[in-house]
Design an enzyme around this catalytic site. Structure first.
Site, PDB file in Angstrom:
ATOM      1  N   ASP A  28      40.277 -15.483   5.050  1.00 31.56           N
ATOM      2  CA  ASP A  28      38.996 -14.859   4.728  1.00 31.56           C
ATOM      3  C   ASP A  28      38.536 -15.210   3.314  1.00 31.56           C
ATOM      4  O   ASP A  28      39.363 -15.375   2.415  1.00 31.56           O
ATOM      5  CB  ASP A  28      39.139 -13.335   4.868  1.00 31.56           C
ATOM      6  CG  ASP A  28      37.796 -12.633   4.853  1.00 31.56           C
ATOM      7  OD1 ASP A  28      36.773 -13.279   5.174  1.00 31.56           O
ATOM      8  OD2 ASP A  28      37.756 -11.438   4.516  1.00 31.56           O
ATOM      9  N   GLY A  31      32.990 -17.767   2.615  1.00 32.26           N
ATOM     10  CA  GLY A  31      31.570 -17.589   2.270  1.00 32.26           C
ATOM     11  C   GLY A  31      31.419 -17.249   0.792  1.00 32.26           C
ATOM     12  O   GLY A  31      30.599 -17.854   0.084  1.00 32.26           O
ATOM     13  N   ARG A  32      32.227 -16.300   0.316  1.00 30.05           N
ATOM     14  CA  ARG A  32      32.139 -15.902  -1.094  1.00 30.05           C
ATOM     15  C   ARG A  32      32.528 -17.046  -2.024  1.00 30.05           C
ATOM     16  O   ARG A  32      31.949 -17.240  -3.078  1.00 30.05           O
ATOM     17  CB  ARG A  32      33.036 -14.674  -1.342  1.00 30.05           C
ATOM     18  CG  ARG A  32      32.370 -13.376  -0.947  1.00 30.05           C
ATOM     19  CD  ARG A  32      33.367 -12.260  -0.830  1.00 30.05           C
ATOM     20  NE  ARG A  32      34.076 -12.312   0.446  1.00 30.05           N
ATOM     21  CZ  ARG A  32      35.039 -11.484   0.796  1.00 30.05           C
ATOM     22  NH1 ARG A  32      35.432 -10.551  -0.054  1.00 30.05           N
ATOM     23  NH2 ARG A  32      35.602 -11.587   1.981  1.00 30.05           N
ATOM     24  N   HIS A  45      33.507 -23.060   4.370  1.00 26.48           N
ATOM     25  CA  HIS A  45      34.268 -23.221   5.615  1.00 26.48           C
ATOM     26  C   HIS A  45      34.983 -24.576   5.634  1.00 26.48           C
ATOM     27  O   HIS A  45      36.109 -24.692   6.116  1.00 26.48           O
ATOM     28  CB  HIS A  45      33.350 -23.100   6.830  1.00 26.48           C
ATOM     29  CG  HIS A  45      32.802 -21.708   7.010  1.00 26.48           C
ATOM     30  ND1 HIS A  45      33.589 -20.590   6.909  1.00 26.48           N
ATOM     31  CD2 HIS A  45      31.543 -21.251   7.267  1.00 26.48           C
ATOM     32  CE1 HIS A  45      32.844 -19.495   7.112  1.00 26.48           C
ATOM     33  NE2 HIS A  45      31.606 -19.878   7.322  1.00 26.48           N
ATOM     34  N   THR A  74      36.366 -12.227  17.701  1.00 28.93           N
ATOM     35  CA  THR A  74      35.402 -11.920  18.772  1.00 28.93           C
ATOM     36  C   THR A  74      34.135 -11.289  18.178  1.00 28.93           C
ATOM     37  O   THR A  74      33.110 -11.219  18.857  1.00 28.93           O
ATOM     38  CB  THR A  74      36.011 -10.941  19.810  1.00 28.93           C
ATOM     39  OG1 THR A  74      36.652  -9.854  19.118  1.00 28.93           O
ATOM     40  CG2 THR A  74      37.019 -11.620  20.705  1.00 28.93           C
ATOM     41  N   ASN A  76      32.823 -12.467  15.229  1.00 26.99           N
ATOM     42  CA  ASN A  76      32.133 -13.452  14.388  1.00 26.99           C
ATOM     43  C   ASN A  76      30.904 -14.082  15.053  1.00 26.99           C
ATOM     44  O   ASN A  76      30.108 -14.746  14.381  1.00 26.99           O
ATOM     45  CB  ASN A  76      33.102 -14.552  13.911  1.00 26.99           C
ATOM     46  CG  ASN A  76      34.050 -14.105  12.819  1.00 26.99           C
ATOM     47  OD1 ASN A  76      35.190 -14.557  12.728  1.00 26.99           O
ATOM     48  ND2 ASN A  76      33.606 -13.200  11.948  1.00 26.99           N
ATOM     49  N   TRP A  77      30.709 -13.837  16.350  1.00 26.80           N
ATOM     50  CA  TRP A  77      29.485 -14.315  17.017  1.00 26.80           C
ATOM     51  C   TRP A  77      28.261 -13.617  16.428  1.00 26.80           C
ATOM     52  O   TRP A  77      27.130 -14.072  16.629  1.00 26.80           O
ATOM     53  CB  TRP A  77      29.523 -14.052  18.520  1.00 26.80           C
ATOM     54  CG  TRP A  77      30.662 -14.709  19.226  1.00 26.80           C
ATOM     55  CD1 TRP A  77      31.791 -14.101  19.686  1.00 26.80           C
ATOM     56  CD2 TRP A  77      30.797 -16.107  19.571  1.00 26.80           C
ATOM     57  NE1 TRP A  77      32.631 -15.026  20.277  1.00 26.80           N
ATOM     58  CE2 TRP A  77      32.044 -16.254  20.219  1.00 26.80           C
ATOM     59  CE3 TRP A  77      29.997 -17.238  19.383  1.00 26.80           C
ATOM     60  CZ2 TRP A  77      32.508 -17.479  20.688  1.00 26.80           C
ATOM     61  CZ3 TRP A  77      30.456 -18.465  19.858  1.00 26.80           C
ATOM     62  CH2 TRP A  77      31.684 -18.573  20.500  1.00 26.80           C
ATOM     63  N   ARG A 196      46.409 -11.365   3.758  1.00 30.04           N
ATOM     64  CA  ARG A 196      44.947 -11.457   3.777  1.00 30.04           C
ATOM     65  C   ARG A 196      44.425 -11.745   2.376  1.00 30.04           C
ATOM     66  O   ARG A 196      44.464 -10.879   1.506  1.00 30.04           O
ATOM     67  CB  ARG A 196      44.296 -10.179   4.305  1.00 30.04           C
ATOM     68  CG  ARG A 196      42.762 -10.320   4.354  1.00 30.04           C
ATOM     69  CD  ARG A 196      42.076  -9.329   5.251  1.00 30.04           C
ATOM     70  NE  ARG A 196      40.675  -9.724   5.434  1.00 30.04           N
ATOM     71  CZ  ARG A 196      39.873  -9.272   6.369  1.00 30.04           C
ATOM     72  NH1 ARG A 196      40.306  -8.391   7.239  1.00 30.04           N
ATOM     73  NH2 ARG A 196      38.631  -9.701   6.454  1.00 30.04           N
ATOM     74  N   ARG A 202      41.785  -4.697   5.348  1.00 29.59           N
ATOM     75  CA  ARG A 202      41.667  -4.334   6.768  1.00 29.59           C
ATOM     76  C   ARG A 202      42.153  -5.475   7.652  1.00 29.59           C
ATOM     77  O   ARG A 202      42.248  -6.619   7.216  1.00 29.59           O
ATOM     78  CB  ARG A 202      40.227  -3.957   7.110  1.00 29.59           C
ATOM     79  CG  ARG A 202      39.204  -5.010   6.758  1.00 29.59           C
ATOM     80  CD  ARG A 202      37.794  -4.614   7.191  1.00 29.59           C
ATOM     81  NE  ARG A 202      36.804  -5.565   6.689  1.00 29.59           N
ATOM     82  CZ  ARG A 202      36.072  -5.380   5.600  1.00 29.59           C
ATOM     83  NH1 ARG A 202      36.189  -4.295   4.890  1.00 29.59           N
ATOM     84  NH2 ARG A 202      35.214  -6.318   5.210  1.00 29.59           N
TER      85      ARG A 202
HETATM   86  C1  IPE Z   1      38.074 -11.843   9.737  1.00 28.76           C
HETATM   87  O1  IPE Z   1      37.186 -12.021   8.700  1.00 28.76           O
HETATM   88  C2  IPE Z   1      38.000 -12.993  10.682  1.00 28.76           C
HETATM   89  C3  IPE Z   1      38.464 -14.269  10.160  1.00 28.76           C
HETATM   90  C4  IPE Z   1      38.949 -14.510   8.977  1.00 28.76           C
HETATM   91  C5  IPE Z   1      38.363 -15.336  11.083  1.00 28.76           C
HETATM   92  P1  IPE Z   1      35.739 -11.382   8.721  1.00 28.76           P
HETATM   93  O2  IPE Z   1      35.078 -11.865   7.484  1.00 28.76           O
HETATM   94  O3  IPE Z   1      35.062 -11.673   9.998  1.00 28.76           O
HETATM   95  O4  IPE Z   1      36.059  -9.844   8.635  1.00 28.76           O
HETATM   96  P2  IPE Z   1      35.144  -8.630   8.177  1.00 28.76           P
HETATM   97  O5  IPE Z   1      33.827  -8.763   8.886  1.00 28.76           O
HETATM   98  O6  IPE Z   1      34.994  -8.729   6.697  1.00 28.76           O
HETATM   99  O7  IPE Z   1      35.922  -7.416   8.562  1.00 28.76           O
HETATM  100  C1  IPE Z   2      36.358 -16.484   6.806  1.00 27.23           C
HETATM  101  O1  IPE Z   2      35.529 -16.506   5.717  1.00 27.23           O
HETATM  102  C2  IPE Z   2      35.978 -17.490   7.853  1.00 27.23           C
HETATM  103  C3  IPE Z   2      35.489 -16.906   9.118  1.00 27.23           C
HETATM  104  C4  IPE Z   2      35.329 -15.646   9.366  1.00 27.23           C
HETATM  105  C5  IPE Z   2      35.155 -17.846  10.141  1.00 27.23           C
HETATM  106  P1  IPE Z   2      34.186 -15.683   5.693  1.00 27.23           P
HETATM  107  O2  IPE Z   2      33.093 -16.541   6.243  1.00 27.23           O
HETATM  108  O3  IPE Z   2      34.340 -14.374   6.352  1.00 27.23           O
HETATM  109  O4  IPE Z   2      33.963 -15.489   4.139  1.00 27.23           O
HETATM  110  P2  IPE Z   2      33.385 -14.212   3.417  1.00 27.23           P
HETATM  111  O5  IPE Z   2      34.223 -13.043   3.829  1.00 27.23           O
HETATM  112  O6  IPE Z   2      31.958 -14.086   3.873  1.00 27.23           O
HETATM  113  O7  IPE Z   2      33.506 -14.531   1.965  1.00 27.23           O
HETATM  114 MG    MG Z   3      34.913 -12.535   5.673  1.00 25.93          MG
END
Ligand code: IPE
Ligand code: IPE
Ligand code: MG
Length: 250
Positions: A28, A31-32, A45, A74, A76-77, A196, A202
């Protein structure tokens, strides 16, 4: 004790570490990581995907046998369609591109999750990657793709319900072991440790059933920056955890 050095001739010091046989990593923070650099999320990514190879190398050197990584949930969609499309494209490219290095490291690749919702191309690539790597001996890399812990438990319950319906078993015959045996990959041991990055505290629906007694290790480091030092620190901290399993300290 020094283990093998990798390509950069790192020394793998296992003196005061405990290496789990089965490890889970929630990748995780991509994005940040990108946003902090004024880059599009897709750039995060990409770098995050590259970083998976480094994690695999380090885990093989340390002697991890099962590494389960959370790549797409499931839930992330719910992201904007262009981001979902980018991720699916990345998965298609990834496992072909990485195969040589995974083969060099003797890594078997498997997937866990509900593949029925994945694009056909992704399903094909996953199947090929599993097929060509199935005899590799060093470590299993299990990629959780369209994975949800609740969905996995639901799926297990449905399979058992079918047996009840067919009159093969009675509801009172259902055991915890039976639920475990009907999870996606029943032969993979429950993770002893779940890491994590990114500071979130979480599970986000990762390995709900299997994590009943997992140790958790979180760090503020974002996944693309998560490296050897963080993994080593996690294993160092894991060594000092008192795993009581409901009993008392030894
Ligand atoms: C969990 O991360 C899923 C993956 C790393 C693939 P998310 O970014 O989707 O989780 P939340 O939304 O912060 O709980
Ligand atoms: C995890 O990184 C990758 C996936 C969930 C696919 P994020 O995309 O959730 O990154 P943040 O949490 O937005 O920084
Ligand atoms: Mg994330």
């Amino acid at each position: 004790m020094a283990l093998l050095g990798n390509k950069k001739e790192k020394t793998y010091d296992t003196g005061d570490l405990k290496v789990p046989v089965s490890l889970g990593v929630i990748m995780d923070g991509n994005g940040r990581w990108a946003t902090n650099r004024h880059l599009p999320r897709s750039a995060g990514h990409k770098v995050g995907a590259e970083n998976l190879k480094e994690l695999c190398r380090n885990c093989v050197r340390y002697g991890v046998k099962y590494l389960t990584v959370y790549a797409f949930s499931t839930e992330n969609w719910a992201r904007p369609q262009p981001e979902v499309d980018f991720l699916m494209k990345l998965f298609v490219e990834l496992f072909d591109k990485y195969d040589e290095e995974l083969a060099e490291e003797g890594i078997r690749v498997r997937f866990t999750g509900d593949d029925s919702e994945l694009p056909k191309k992704v399903r094909e690539v996953c199947k090929t990657a599993e097929e060509r790597s199935k005899n590799r001996p060093n470590m299993q890399l299990i990629v959780a793709l369209n994975y949800g812990g609740r969905r996995e438990i639901l799926n297990s319950c449905r399979q058992i319900a079918e047996k009840v319906k067919a009159g093969e078993i009675d509801p009172s015959d259902i055991t915890e072991q039976m639920l475990s045996d009907n999870m996606y990959l029943p032969d993979v041991p429950d993770p002893e440790l779940i890491i994590r990055p990114s500071g979130e505290m979480r599970l986000s629906n990762f390995l709900l059933w299997e994590s009943a007694y997992s140790e958790f290790w979180v760090s503020d480091t974002l996944w693309p920056d998560f490296g050897y030092e963080h993994l080593t620190q996690a294993f160092r901290d894991f060594a000092s955890r008192d795993r009581r399993f409901g009993g008392l300290s030894k």
